[in-house]
Design an enzyme around this catalytic site. Sequence first.
Site, PDB file in Angstrom:
ATOM      1  N   LYS A  46       0.839  -1.193   0.000  1.00  0.00           N
ATOM      2  CA  LYS A  46       0.000   0.000   0.000  1.00  0.00           C
ATOM      3  C   LYS A  46       0.880   1.252   0.000  1.00  0.00           C
ATOM      4  O   LYS A  46       2.010   1.230   0.484  1.00  0.00           O
ATOM      5  CB  LYS A  46      -0.898  -0.012   1.241  1.00  0.00           C
ATOM      6  N   ASN A  70     -13.582   3.427  -3.948  1.00  0.00           N
ATOM      7  CA  ASN A  70     -12.921   3.727  -2.688  1.00  0.00           C
ATOM      8  C   ASN A  70     -12.424   5.165  -2.700  1.00  0.00           C
ATOM      9  O   ASN A  70     -12.024   5.698  -3.732  1.00  0.00           O
ATOM     10  CB  ASN A  70     -11.762   2.759  -2.442  1.00  0.00           C
ATOM     11  N   GLY A  73      -7.958   7.507   0.500  1.00  0.00           N
ATOM     12  CA  GLY A  73      -7.024   8.617   0.682  1.00  0.00           C
ATOM     13  C   GLY A  73      -5.626   8.171   1.059  1.00  0.00           C
ATOM     14  O   GLY A  73      -4.857   8.927   1.659  1.00  0.00           O
ATOM     15  N   ASN A 127       3.375   6.816  -7.496  1.00  0.00           N
ATOM     16  CA  ASN A 127       1.949   7.038  -7.739  1.00  0.00           C
ATOM     17  C   ASN A 127       1.713   8.499  -8.120  1.00  0.00           C
ATOM     18  O   ASN A 127       1.660   9.371  -7.256  1.00  0.00           O
ATOM     19  CB  ASN A 127       1.147   6.670  -6.489  1.00  0.00           C
ATOM     20  N   CYS A 130      -1.828  11.076  -7.318  1.00  0.00           N
ATOM     21  CA  CYS A 130      -2.131  11.860  -6.117  1.00  0.00           C
ATOM     22  C   CYS A 130      -2.523  13.291  -6.493  1.00  0.00           C
ATOM     23  O   CYS A 130      -2.009  13.850  -7.457  1.00  0.00           O
ATOM     24  CB  CYS A 130      -0.910  11.921  -5.203  1.00  0.00           C
ATOM     25  N   GLY A 244      -8.840  -4.738 -13.029  1.00  0.00           N
ATOM     26  CA  GLY A 244      -9.924  -5.704 -13.190  1.00  0.00           C
ATOM     27  C   GLY A 244      -9.497  -7.140 -13.351  1.00  0.00           C
ATOM     28  O   GLY A 244     -10.331  -8.004 -13.661  1.00  0.00           O
ATOM     29  N   THR A 266      -8.421  -5.518  -6.794  1.00  0.00           N
ATOM     30  CA  THR A 266      -9.737  -5.654  -6.178  1.00  0.00           C
ATOM     31  C   THR A 266     -10.153  -7.105  -5.981  1.00  0.00           C
ATOM     32  O   THR A 266     -10.849  -7.434  -5.013  1.00  0.00           O
ATOM     33  CB  THR A 266     -10.780  -4.907  -7.035  1.00  0.00           C
TER      34      THR A 266
END
Length: 302
Positions: A46, A70, A73, A127, A130, A244, A266
Amino acid sequence: MNSGMEATIAGVTLKNPVTTASGTFGSGREYGELIDLNRLGAVTVKGVSDEAWKGNPVPRIAETQSGMLNSIGIQNAGAEYFIENDIPFLRQYDTKIIVNICGHTLTQYCSVAEKLADCDIDLLELNISCPNVEEGGLSFGTDPHVVERVVHTVRNYAKQPLIVKLSPEVSDITEIAKAAVSGGADAISLINTLRGMKIDIHKRKPVLANKIGGYSGPGIMPVALRMVYEVCHSVDVPVIGMGGISTFEDALEFIMAGAEAVAVGTANFHNPYASIEIIDGICQYMKENLISSLAEIRGCVD
């Protein structure tokens, strides 16, 4: 394990092409009680920020007909906690470690990359979806000039190979990918979530406290596959495909589109064994079709 299943990302060899998608697997502790983390090609943790992030207000999860929304944050305990607690845990396993890093300013990105520079991890994943608080909240990843500058700057602080994770919220994903590579990206991963919304018709208000969240799950796979295909045909660095993926057949579609590796996200929530089942499924497919190496089918779709 079939030796022909290896995937190589910026000089780092994964025993198989399956990793986890950031934000869906934590540090692997909970899933480690159910599956053998040694089986994974890599664990992508994460998002880790410079300092602890509290995340967004609740409710921040909503199930949809073909996926989920989701607005977590990127809640996390910060880089120092991750270094002291999560890296030692993950190093117990024979798997590669990919650390997703996040920030709301360029300084924050650079700070977390610098803190992780001498740590025992294999790859960083930047990432760029953000919100950039210095630019009114727009994503870092929507402007190719900003993408190139951010990647180039973070590259100066990062010692590990740098994967750049792309947002799908752009008109031309290939321009963003090219900008990331121009800035110094060693690899590309995509796609991050699409923005979506759900309304409670009885309360007559959005289900999520933030109103809008990131949409993920099977419903986004055709979009993700198309974008991965386009990026694989536009840049010369390895691509990790995601979006997916629930089955080994899904994973093979991404590999045939050109992805070096795939990330399962997911699907982990409703089937914690998904990543292992996908690894086993790919291996069985290779045996049944007399494929000695994934290189034989990787990028076979022109």
